[in-house]
Design a protein around this motif. Structure first.
Motif, PDB file in Angstrom:
ATOM      1  N   LYS A 106       0.829  -1.197   0.000  1.00  0.00           N
ATOM      2  CA  LYS A 106       0.000   0.000   0.000  1.00  0.00           C
ATOM      3  C   LYS A 106       0.873   1.260   0.000  1.00  0.00           C
ATOM      4  O   LYS A 106       0.583   2.222  -0.694  1.00  0.00           O
ATOM      5  N   GLY A 107       1.964   1.274   0.779  1.00  0.00           N
ATOM      6  CA  GLY A 107       2.849   2.427   0.823  1.00  0.00           C
ATOM      7  C   GLY A 107       3.484   2.698  -0.532  1.00  0.00           C
ATOM      8  O   GLY A 107       3.643   3.834  -0.933  1.00  0.00           O
ATOM      9  N   LEU A 108       3.849   1.633  -1.239  1.00  0.00           N
ATOM     10  CA  LEU A 108       4.434   1.768  -2.560  1.00  0.00           C
ATOM     11  C   LEU A 108       3.421   2.370  -3.521  1.00  0.00           C
ATOM     12  O   LEU A 108       3.720   3.291  -4.262  1.00  0.00           O
ATOM     13  N   ARG A 109       2.193   1.876  -3.494  1.00  0.00           N
ATOM     14  CA  ARG A 109       1.139   2.366  -4.379  1.00  0.00           C
ATOM     15  C   ARG A 109       0.906   3.863  -4.134  1.00  0.00           C
ATOM     16  O   ARG A 109       0.805   4.649  -5.062  1.00  0.00           O
ATOM     17  N   LYS A 110       0.864   4.270  -2.874  1.00  0.00           N
ATOM     18  CA  LYS A 110       0.656   5.672  -2.531  1.00  0.00           C
ATOM     19  C   LYS A 110       1.839   6.516  -2.991  1.00  0.00           C
ATOM     20  O   LYS A 110       1.667   7.600  -3.543  1.00  0.00           O
ATOM     21  N   SER A 111       3.047   6.033  -2.820  1.00  0.00           N
ATOM     22  CA  SER A 111       4.239   6.790  -3.169  1.00  0.00           C
ATOM     23  C   SER A 111       4.391   6.987  -4.669  1.00  0.00           C
ATOM     24  O   SER A 111       4.957   7.977  -5.111  1.00  0.00           O
ATOM     25  N   VAL A 112       3.860   6.062  -5.469  1.00  0.00           N
ATOM     26  CA  VAL A 112       3.953   6.183  -6.918  1.00  0.00           C
ATOM     27  C   VAL A 112       3.253   7.447  -7.391  1.00  0.00           C
ATOM     28  O   VAL A 112       3.630   8.058  -8.374  1.00  0.00           O
ATOM     29  N   HIS A 113       2.251   7.885  -6.662  1.00  0.00           N
ATOM     30  CA  HIS A 113       1.449   9.026  -7.098  1.00  0.00           C
ATOM     31  C   HIS A 113       1.803  10.322  -6.379  1.00  0.00           C
ATOM     32  O   HIS A 113       1.115  11.313  -6.536  1.00  0.00           O
ATOM     33  N   LEU A 114       2.867  10.349  -5.620  1.00  0.00           N
ATOM     34  CA  LEU A 114       3.207  11.534  -4.833  1.00  0.00           C
ATOM     35  C   LEU A 114       3.855  12.648  -5.641  1.00  0.00           C
ATOM     36  O   LEU A 114       3.815  13.787  -5.238  1.00  0.00           O
ATOM     37  N   GLY A 115       4.495  12.339  -6.762  1.00  0.00           N
ATOM     38  CA  GLY A 115       5.184  13.362  -7.527  1.00  0.00           C
ATOM     39  C   GLY A 115       6.540  13.675  -6.941  1.00  0.00           C
ATOM     40  O   GLY A 115       7.075  12.945  -6.112  1.00  0.00           O
ATOM     41  N   SER A 116       7.103  14.819  -7.358  1.00  0.00           N
ATOM     42  CA  SER A 116       8.477  15.142  -6.985  1.00  0.00           C
ATOM     43  C   SER A 116       8.644  15.344  -5.481  1.00  0.00           C
ATOM     44  O   SER A 116       9.711  15.083  -4.941  1.00  0.00           O
ATOM     45  N   SER A 117       7.610  15.776  -4.796  1.00  0.00           N
ATOM     46  CA  SER A 117       7.750  15.975  -3.353  1.00  0.00           C
ATOM     47  C   SER A 117       7.878  14.648  -2.613  1.00  0.00           C
ATOM     48  O   SER A 117       8.312  14.610  -1.471  1.00  0.00           O
ATOM     49  N   GLY A 118       7.525  13.572  -3.267  1.00  0.00           N
ATOM     50  CA  GLY A 118       7.584  12.277  -2.610  1.00  0.00           C
ATOM     51  C   GLY A 118       8.765  11.426  -3.008  1.00  0.00           C
ATOM     52  O   GLY A 118       8.735  10.214  -2.812  1.00  0.00           O
ATOM     53  N   LEU A 119       9.805  12.043  -3.536  1.00  0.00           N
ATOM     54  CA  LEU A 119      10.959  11.268  -3.993  1.00  0.00           C
ATOM     55  C   LEU A 119      11.554  10.429  -2.866  1.00  0.00           C
ATOM     56  O   LEU A 119      11.797   9.238  -3.041  1.00  0.00           O
ATOM     57  N   ARG A 120      11.735  11.018  -1.718  1.00  0.00           N
ATOM     58  CA  ARG A 120      12.325  10.269  -0.597  1.00  0.00           C
ATOM     59  C   ARG A 120      11.395   9.132  -0.168  1.00  0.00           C
ATOM     60  O   ARG A 120      11.826   8.003   0.055  1.00  0.00           O
ATOM     61  N   ALA A 121      10.092   9.421  -0.061  1.00  0.00           N
ATOM     62  CA  ALA A 121       9.133   8.393   0.343  1.00  0.00           C
ATOM     63  C   ALA A 121       9.077   7.278  -0.704  1.00  0.00           C
ATOM     64  O   ALA A 121       9.010   6.098  -0.360  1.00  0.00           O
ATOM     65  N   LEU A 122       9.124   7.661  -1.960  1.00  0.00           N
ATOM     66  CA  LEU A 122       9.094   6.676  -3.036  1.00  0.00           C
ATOM     67  C   LEU A 122      10.347   5.811  -2.994  1.00  0.00           C
ATOM     68  O   LEU A 122      10.271   4.583  -3.117  1.00  0.00           O
ATOM     69  N   ASP A 123      11.495   6.423  -2.795  1.00  0.00           N
ATOM     70  CA  ASP A 123      12.744   5.673  -2.709  1.00  0.00           C
ATOM     71  C   ASP A 123      12.701   4.698  -1.532  1.00  0.00           C
ATOM     72  O   ASP A 123      13.091   3.534  -1.668  1.00  0.00           O
ATOM     73  N   ASP A 124      12.204   5.164  -0.387  1.00  0.00           N
ATOM     74  CA  ASP A 124      12.093   4.283   0.784  1.00  0.00           C
ATOM     75  C   ASP A 124      11.149   3.114   0.502  1.00  0.00           C
ATOM     76  O   ASP A 124      11.424   1.968   0.882  1.00  0.00           O
ATOM     77  N   ALA A 125      10.023   3.389  -0.157  1.00  0.00           N
ATOM     78  CA  ALA A 125       9.051   2.340  -0.461  1.00  0.00           C
ATOM     79  C   ALA A 125       9.635   1.312  -1.432  1.00  0.00           C
ATOM     80  O   ALA A 125       9.436   0.103  -1.270  1.00  0.00           O
ATOM     81  N   VAL A 126      10.387   1.788  -2.426  1.00  0.00           N
ATOM     82  CA  VAL A 126      11.026   0.885  -3.386  1.00  0.00           C
ATOM     83  C   VAL A 126      12.039  -0.005  -2.667  1.00  0.00           C
ATOM     84  O   VAL A 126      12.055  -1.229  -2.862  1.00  0.00           O
ATOM     85  N   LYS A 127      12.862   0.593  -1.838  1.00  0.00           N
ATOM     86  CA  LYS A 127      13.871  -0.188  -1.115  1.00  0.00           C
ATOM     87  C   LYS A 127      13.217  -1.238  -0.206  1.00  0.00           C
ATOM     88  O   LYS A 127      13.686  -2.370  -0.127  1.00  0.00           O
ATOM     89  N   PHE A 128      12.139  -0.854   0.443  1.00  0.00           N
ATOM     90  CA  PHE A 128      11.432  -1.800   1.307  1.00  0.00           C
ATOM     91  C   PHE A 128      10.865  -2.958   0.476  1.00  0.00           C
ATOM     92  O   PHE A 128      11.035  -4.131   0.826  1.00  0.00           O
ATOM     93  N   ALA A 129      10.200  -2.622  -0.629  1.00  0.00           N
ATOM     94  CA  ALA A 129       9.602  -3.664  -1.475  1.00  0.00           C
ATOM     95  C   ALA A 129      10.670  -4.617  -2.008  1.00  0.00           C
ATOM     96  O   ALA A 129      10.465  -5.828  -2.068  1.00  0.00           O
TER      97      ALA A 129
END
Length: 146
Positions: A1-24
């Motif tokens: 779920k965190g990964l799915r949410k982070s995919v749609h965050l845009g540039s402000s979510g780069l850190r969150a997206l990177d964290d979600a990718v690493k976790f997955a």
């Protein structure tokens, strides 16, 4: 779920997206396959594109020709909008124009000197910023003698 949410965050979510990718990746989503693996792949591509865009934006604000070259390469590879890449290329050209006179002077001084390391550095910079080819050839010939 965190990964799915982070995919749609845009540039402000780069850190969150990177964290979600690493976790997955750490829990083996890629090996399982299916929709989660597809989503992970999309997230990786988006992360890479956002990072490339961030680096290109940062490089465009500075004066580091090498950083700008790398940022342009990464942005092209990541599929950043061609118009943004073109703007970056224009900025790179201006950076080179500004840097060219100093690079020429450094090359001339290094060519007349005896320091091989300085001459190698001057040649490298001269090639990047587009110093006259004849001066570069003269520097290369001198380098062979050092």
């Amino acid at each position: 779920k965190g990964l799915r949410k982070s995919v749609h965050l845009g540039s402000s979510g780069l850190r969150a997206l990177d964290d979600a990718v690493k976790f997955a990746q750490s829990v083996g989503v890629e090996e399982v396959g299916g929709a989660d693996a597809d989503l992970l792949h999309q997230a990786i591509m988006k992360r890479d594109k956002l990072k490339a865009l961030h680096d290109l934006t940062t490089a465009s604000k500075g004066h580091d020709v090498n950083f700008m070259l790398k940022a342009l390469d990464d942005a092209t590879e990541a599929g950043v909008d061609p118009r943004v890449i073109q703007q970056g290329q224009q900025k790179l050209e201006r950076m080179c124009e500004v840097r060219r006179p100093a690079a020429k002077t450094n090359l001339l001084l290094a060519t007349d000197g005896k320091d091989k390391t300085k001459l190698e550095a001057a040649l490298y910079e001269a090639r990047i910023v587009g110093v006259d080819k004849r001066l570069i050839e003269k520097g290369e010939a001198r380098l062979q003698l050092l």
